[in-house]
Design a protein around this motif. Structure first.
Motif, PDB file in Angstrom:
ATOM      1  N   ALA A 111     -17.142-101.301  41.164  1.00  0.00           N
ATOM      2  CA  ALA A 111     -17.099-101.520  42.818  1.00  0.00           C
ATOM      3  C   ALA A 111     -16.043-100.381  43.165  1.00  0.00           C
ATOM      4  CB  ALA A 111     -16.487-102.825  42.871  1.00  0.00           C
ATOM      5  N   PRO A 112     -16.680 -99.855  44.327  1.00  0.00           N
ATOM      6  CA  PRO A 112     -15.635 -98.659  45.098  1.00  0.00           C
ATOM      7  C   PRO A 112     -14.224 -99.355  45.228  1.00  0.00           C
ATOM      8  CG  PRO A 112     -17.887 -98.567  46.022  1.00  0.00           C
ATOM      9  CD  PRO A 112     -17.772-100.031  44.986  1.00  0.00           C
ATOM     10  N   MET A 113     -13.126 -98.690  45.386  1.00  0.00           N
ATOM     11  CA  MET A 113     -11.918 -99.113  45.594  1.00  0.00           C
ATOM     12  C   MET A 113     -11.653 -99.977  46.933  1.00  0.00           C
ATOM     13  SD  MET A 113     -10.767 -98.667  42.894  1.00  0.00           S
ATOM     14  CE  MET A 113      -9.233 -99.437  43.071  1.00  0.00           C
ATOM     15  N   GLY A 114     -12.583 -99.635  47.918  1.00  0.00           N
ATOM     16  CA  GLY A 114     -12.592-100.179  49.186  1.00  0.00           C
ATOM     17  C   GLY A 114     -13.466-101.500  49.257  1.00  0.00           C
ATOM     18  N   ALA A 115     -13.999-101.826  48.000  1.00  0.00           N
ATOM     19  CA  ALA A 115     -14.817-103.185  48.084  1.00  0.00           C
ATOM     20  C   ALA A 115     -14.089-104.369  48.231  1.00  0.00           C
ATOM     21  CB  ALA A 115     -15.710-103.098  46.931  1.00  0.00           C
ATOM     22  N   SER A 116     -14.888-105.616  48.483  1.00  0.00           N
ATOM     23  CA  SER A 116     -14.171-106.666  48.974  1.00  0.00           C
ATOM     24  C   SER A 116     -15.198-107.671  48.847  1.00  0.00           C
ATOM     25  CB  SER A 116     -13.216-106.752  49.907  1.00  0.00           C
ATOM     26  OG  SER A 116     -14.138-106.872  51.280  1.00  0.00           O
ATOM     27  N   GLY A 130     -26.208 -98.320  51.563  1.00  0.00           N
ATOM     28  CA  GLY A 130     -25.265 -97.580  50.992  1.00  0.00           C
ATOM     29  C   GLY A 130     -24.190 -98.423  50.616  1.00  0.00           C
ATOM     30  N   LEU A 131     -23.637 -99.455  51.079  1.00  0.00           N
ATOM     31  CA  LEU A 131     -22.896-100.686  50.820  1.00  0.00           C
ATOM     32  C   LEU A 131     -23.456-101.132  49.433  1.00  0.00           C
ATOM     33  CD1 LEU A 131     -22.117-102.832  54.011  1.00  0.00           C
ATOM     34  CD2 LEU A 131     -20.839-100.994  52.762  1.00  0.00           C
ATOM     35  N   PHE A 132     -24.473-101.046  48.845  1.00  0.00           N
ATOM     36  CA  PHE A 132     -24.852-101.723  47.736  1.00  0.00           C
ATOM     37  C   PHE A 132     -24.723-100.750  46.429  1.00  0.00           C
ATOM     38  CE2 PHE A 132     -27.041-104.603  50.608  1.00  0.00           C
ATOM     39  CZ  PHE A 132     -26.827-105.552  50.025  1.00  0.00           C
ATOM     40  N   ILE A 133     -24.242 -99.615  46.550  1.00  0.00           N
ATOM     41  CA  ILE A 133     -23.911 -98.359  45.908  1.00  0.00           C
ATOM     42  C   ILE A 133     -22.587 -98.380  45.020  1.00  0.00           C
ATOM     43  CG2 ILE A 133     -23.710 -95.938  45.257  1.00  0.00           C
ATOM     44  CD1 ILE A 133     -25.319 -95.488  47.900  1.00  0.00           C
ATOM     45  N   GLY A 134     -22.755 -98.855  43.528  1.00  0.00           N
ATOM     46  CA  GLY A 134     -21.442 -98.772  42.854  1.00  0.00           C
ATOM     47  C   GLY A 134     -21.322 -97.510  42.437  1.00  0.00           C
ATOM     48  N   SER A 326     -29.013 -83.282  46.721  1.00  0.00           N
ATOM     49  CA  SER A 326     -29.562 -82.692  45.345  1.00  0.00           C
ATOM     50  C   SER A 326     -30.517 -83.523  44.745  1.00  0.00           C
ATOM     51  CB  SER A 326     -28.302 -82.285  44.726  1.00  0.00           C
ATOM     52  OG  SER A 326     -27.480 -83.725  44.499  1.00  0.00           O
ATOM     53  N   GLY A 327     -31.096 -84.560  45.079  1.00  0.00           N
ATOM     54  CA  GLY A 327     -31.979 -85.388  44.566  1.00  0.00           C
ATOM     55  C   GLY A 327     -31.584 -86.467  43.585  1.00  0.00           C
ATOM     56  N   ILE A 328     -30.188 -86.760  43.690  1.00  0.00           N
ATOM     57  CA  ILE A 328     -29.700 -88.103  42.983  1.00  0.00           C
ATOM     58  C   ILE A 328     -30.083 -89.336  43.579  1.00  0.00           C
ATOM     59  CG2 ILE A 328     -27.829 -88.897  41.630  1.00  0.00           C
ATOM     60  CD1 ILE A 328     -26.408 -86.144  41.657  1.00  0.00           C
ATOM     61  N   ILE A 329     -31.062 -90.222  43.005  1.00  0.00           N
ATOM     62  CA  ILE A 329     -31.382 -91.481  43.422  1.00  0.00           C
ATOM     63  C   ILE A 329     -29.894 -92.339  43.334  1.00  0.00           C
ATOM     64  CG2 ILE A 329     -32.702 -93.795  43.642  1.00  0.00           C
ATOM     65  CD1 ILE A 329     -34.885 -91.669  42.786  1.00  0.00           C
ATOM     66  N   PHE A 330     -29.277 -93.112  44.155  1.00  0.00           N
ATOM     67  CA  PHE A 330     -28.024 -93.873  43.661  1.00  0.00           C
ATOM     68  C   PHE A 330     -28.456 -95.367  43.450  1.00  0.00           C
ATOM     69  CE2 PHE A 330     -26.089 -90.449  46.081  1.00  0.00           C
ATOM     70  CZ  PHE A 330     -25.175 -90.132  44.942  1.00  0.00           C
ATOM     71  N   ASN A 331     -27.648 -95.790  42.799  1.00  0.00           N
ATOM     72  CA  ASN A 331     -27.862 -97.308  42.260  1.00  0.00           C
ATOM     73  C   ASN A 331     -27.601 -98.269  43.471  1.00  0.00           C
ATOM     74  OD1 ASN A 331     -24.929 -98.687  42.053  1.00  0.00           O
ATOM     75  ND2 ASN A 331     -24.694 -96.662  41.285  1.00  0.00           N
ATOM     76  N   ASP A 332     -28.001 -99.531  43.303  1.00  0.00           N
ATOM     77  CA  ASP A 332     -27.527-100.722  43.883  1.00  0.00           C
ATOM     78  C   ASP A 332     -26.857-101.804  43.057  1.00  0.00           C
ATOM     79  OD1 ASP A 332     -29.930-101.656  42.928  1.00  0.00           O
ATOM     80  OD2 ASP A 332     -30.564-102.596  44.678  1.00  0.00           O
ATOM     81  N   GLN A 333     -25.973-101.410  42.170  1.00  0.00           N
ATOM     82  CA  GLN A 333     -25.468-102.347  41.144  1.00  0.00           C
ATOM     83  C   GLN A 333     -24.286-103.376  41.864  1.00  0.00           C
ATOM     84  OE1 GLN A 333     -26.199-102.840  38.317  1.00  0.00           O
ATOM     85  NE2 GLN A 333     -27.035-101.106  37.340  1.00  0.00           N
ATOM     86  N   MET A 334     -24.235-103.004  43.287  1.00  0.00           N
ATOM     87  CA  MET A 334     -23.142-103.977  43.891  1.00  0.00           C
ATOM     88  C   MET A 334     -23.991-105.298  44.009  1.00  0.00           C
ATOM     89  SD  MET A 334     -20.237-102.626  44.060  1.00  0.00           S
ATOM     90  CE  MET A 334     -19.321-103.751  45.468  1.00  0.00           C
ATOM     91  N   LEU A 351     -16.955-112.026  41.032  1.00  0.00           N
ATOM     92  CA  LEU A 351     -16.849-111.942  42.390  1.00  0.00           C
ATOM     93  C   LEU A 351     -16.610-110.468  42.504  1.00  0.00           C
ATOM     94  CD1 LEU A 351     -14.906-114.989  43.470  1.00  0.00           C
ATOM     95  CD2 LEU A 351     -17.306-114.403  43.786  1.00  0.00           C
ATOM     96  N   ILE A 352     -16.777-109.679  43.574  1.00  0.00           N
ATOM     97  CA  ILE A 352     -16.332-108.453  43.946  1.00  0.00           C
ATOM     98  C   ILE A 352     -14.892-108.180  44.032  1.00  0.00           C
ATOM     99  CG2 ILE A 352     -16.737-106.547  45.585  1.00  0.00           C
ATOM    100  CD1 ILE A 352     -19.495-107.913  46.493  1.00  0.00           C
ATOM    101  N   LYS A 353     -14.507-107.149  43.159  1.00  0.00           N
ATOM    102  CA  LYS A 353     -13.204-106.768  43.167  1.00  0.00           C
ATOM    103  C   LYS A 353     -13.156-105.096  43.192  1.00  0.00           C
ATOM    104  CE  LYS A 353     -10.566-111.076  41.449  1.00  0.00           C
ATOM    105  NZ  LYS A 353     -10.214-111.334  42.812  1.00  0.00           N
ATOM    106  N   PRO A 354     -12.007-104.549  43.486  1.00  0.00           N
ATOM    107  CA  PRO A 354     -12.193-103.117  43.493  1.00  0.00           C
ATOM    108  C   PRO A 354     -12.027-102.441  42.092  1.00  0.00           C
ATOM    109  CG  PRO A 354     -10.873-103.515  45.306  1.00  0.00           C
ATOM    110  CD  PRO A 354     -11.240-104.848  44.531  1.00  0.00           C
ATOM    111  N   GLY A 355     -12.987-101.500  41.486  1.00  0.00           N
ATOM    112  CA  GLY A 355     -12.859-100.926  40.620  1.00  0.00           C
ATOM    113  C   GLY A 355     -13.541-102.062  39.300  1.00  0.00           C
ATOM    114  N   LYS A 356     -14.201-103.157  39.570  1.00  0.00           N
ATOM    115  CA  LYS A 356     -14.727-103.920  38.733  1.00  0.00           C
ATOM    116  C   LYS A 356     -16.039-103.517  38.514  1.00  0.00           C
ATOM    117  CE  LYS A 356     -15.153-108.897  38.214  1.00  0.00           C
ATOM    118  NZ  LYS A 356     -14.699-110.494  38.751  1.00  0.00           N
TER     119      LYS A 356
END
Length: 479
Positions: A111-116, A130-134, A326-334, A351-356
């Motif tokens: 999870a991004p460091m700004g995630a909650s 974009g919010l779902f990208i880990g 550049s053609g990278i398809i990003f995940n939706d791991q959130m 539960l969502i926590k930064p860096g988790k």
């Protein structure tokens, strides 16, 4: 507006071209599948045949098992871009034959460091993609694995896939079917319209003394499948308690209890041979596991006896649908976190926590012979929450029921929810009827999107045999 319409027409044309190509070439594709899947020295089993061959070629150049795994999975990122890519994450299980040690590298997304916990607000289903990208971890995982176990130069692992991308490749059926399954997502996404197409280790002790006699008669097979399905459901309840042990310090104790013989004995005592349970929860257990589909697994057994089981994912088909320039398809791991706003229930350890890292069903597995300490089996799968049960069925089929490897992987499987049992096409009707008499709710013909795909390699005396699951139309390679 015109640009969007042009983009949509372009995508429709692409899908039509893919279908036509598949109709013309599918028989040729199958005629090229190698019939002899046993080798004398080494093998690679990916869910795309071209990628198995790339991994094999790396081994023949004296690359390590890890080198072959990385090179093959980079290839899979191209030919099965719906499931895996450098915008996602990866889990390695590595056996080093020279030291006899096994290690796991967990480079899943975080999870991004700004995630909650409340980051998706009151309407999570309409949150921006974009919010779902880990934060992707795959390249860092490759880097660490190569640093520890690589033999060839880093750039040499990328060269086969770079060449494949420059030369172009025929779209395989797995990618084509995924495009069809997600056509609305693609047609309404300007980024994906520009895709160019051309021609935590779990151990459970089930002491039922399973053997070939367990499936020797219809009556025995019904009882075996009943017990297996019930055990899977109890195990899935335990799985929902897991989470990132770096963040949730209690997970270590949970795993210790999960892998204890006392818990296994307790579960076995709850399973009744005559009927399906109505509940599998302990009083405090009401958590869920999120579903996903975009995953890939490959298995490698090298000439020196080292092995790699590696599973990678961008979560759902084509991940978040967000693609870099550049053609990278990003995940939706959130989405793999269980957010109170996203599901009816939530697990306190997920539960969502930064860096988790979110909960996952990945289980890249290496089984050693208890006497020789050599690798006996390298196996793993793709298919969301059904990965663990599908891999378990293949292991049971081969090691306990006495099936050859091809039959062990090909045999129609069951896939479960907490109250229903899904069966694949051609599943034995007499077994289905017997399960229904034990109150199992059966739903037939699981759709392609929900099928689990398993790749396996086994050592049989002086041979190395490999199987890529026909469900994803791949084939293995070796020498």
């Amino acid at each position: 507006m015109m640009g969007c319409l042009t983009c949509k027409r372009c995508c429709v044309a692409i899908v039509i071209v893919i279908v036509v190509i598949l109709i013309v070439t599918i028989s040729l594709k199958y005629s090229r599948r190698p019939s002899d899947k046993c080798y004398t020295k080494a093998a690679v089993a990916a869910d795309a045949g071209t990628c198995s061959e790339i991994g094999r070629d790396i081994l023949k150049r004296k690359g390590s098992a890890v080198d072959a795994a990385i090179a093959a999975l980079l290839c899979v990122s191209l030919v099965n871009a719906q499931s895996v890519g450098i915008g996602g994450g990866v889990v390695f299980t590595i056996y080093n034959a020279s030291t006899g040690k096994v290690e796991t590298i967990n480079a899943r997304e975080t999870a991004p460091m700004g995630a909650s916990e409340n980051m998706f607000g009151k309407d999570p289903q309409n949150a921006k993609p974009g919010l779902f990208i880990g934060t992707p971890g795959l390249l860092r995982g490759y880097e660490l694995a190569h640093k520890r176990h690589g033999r060839l130069k880093w750039k040499e692992l990328f060269e086969p896939s770079i060449k494949l991308a420059l030369d172009g490749f025929q779209v395989g059926r797995a990618l084509a079917l995924a495009i069809n399954e997600t056509s609305d997502k693609i047609l309404n996404n300007a980024a994906l319209c520009f895709l160019r197409f051309s021609s935590d280790n779990e151990t459970f002790h089930f002491d039922y003394n399973f053997s070939s006699s367990s499936v020797s008669t219809t009556e025995n097979k019904i009882l075996t499948y009943h017990r297996m399905i019930e055990a899977f459901r109890f195990a899935n309840v335990q799985k929902t308690k897991l989470g990132d042990p770096v963040i949730n310090k209690n997970v270590t104790e949970i795993v210790k209890r999960m892998t204890s013989e006392s818990l296994a004995d307790g579960i076995r005592n709850k399973i009744k041979d005559d009927f399906k349970q109505t509940s599998y929860y302990e009083q405090e257990d009401r958590d869920g596991v999120p579903e996903d589909h975009g995953t890939s697994h490959l298995s490698v057994l090298a000439e020196d006896g080292s092995a790699v089981a590696i599973t990678s994912s961008i979560n759902n088909y084509f991940g978040s649908g967000v693609m870099s320039r550049s053609g990278i398809i990003f995940n939706d791991q959130m989405r793999d976190f269980i957010d109170p706003e996203l599901t009816s229930g939530h697990g306190k350890n997920n539960l969502i926590k930064p860096g988790k890292r979110p909960l996952s069903s990945m289980c890249p597995t290496i089984i050693l012979d208890k006497h020789s300490k050599q690798v006996k089996m390298v196996v793993g799968g793709a298919g969301g929450t059904n990965i663990t049960t599908s891999v378990a069925q293949v292991i049971l089929n081969y090691l306990f029921f006495g099936y050859d490897l091809q039959k062990a992987v090909k045999e129609p499987r069951v896939q479960i929810t907490m109250n229903e049992t899904g069966i694949e096409k051609n599943f034995d009707k007499s077994i289905t009827d017997g399960l229904m008499l034990k109150n199992h709710i059966i739903y037939p013909n699981i759709s392609f999107q929900y099928l689990s795909v398993v790749q396996a390699i086994v050592r049989e005396e002086d041979k190395v045999c490999a199987e890529s699951d026909h469900r994803n139309y791949g084939y293995p390679a070796g020498y």
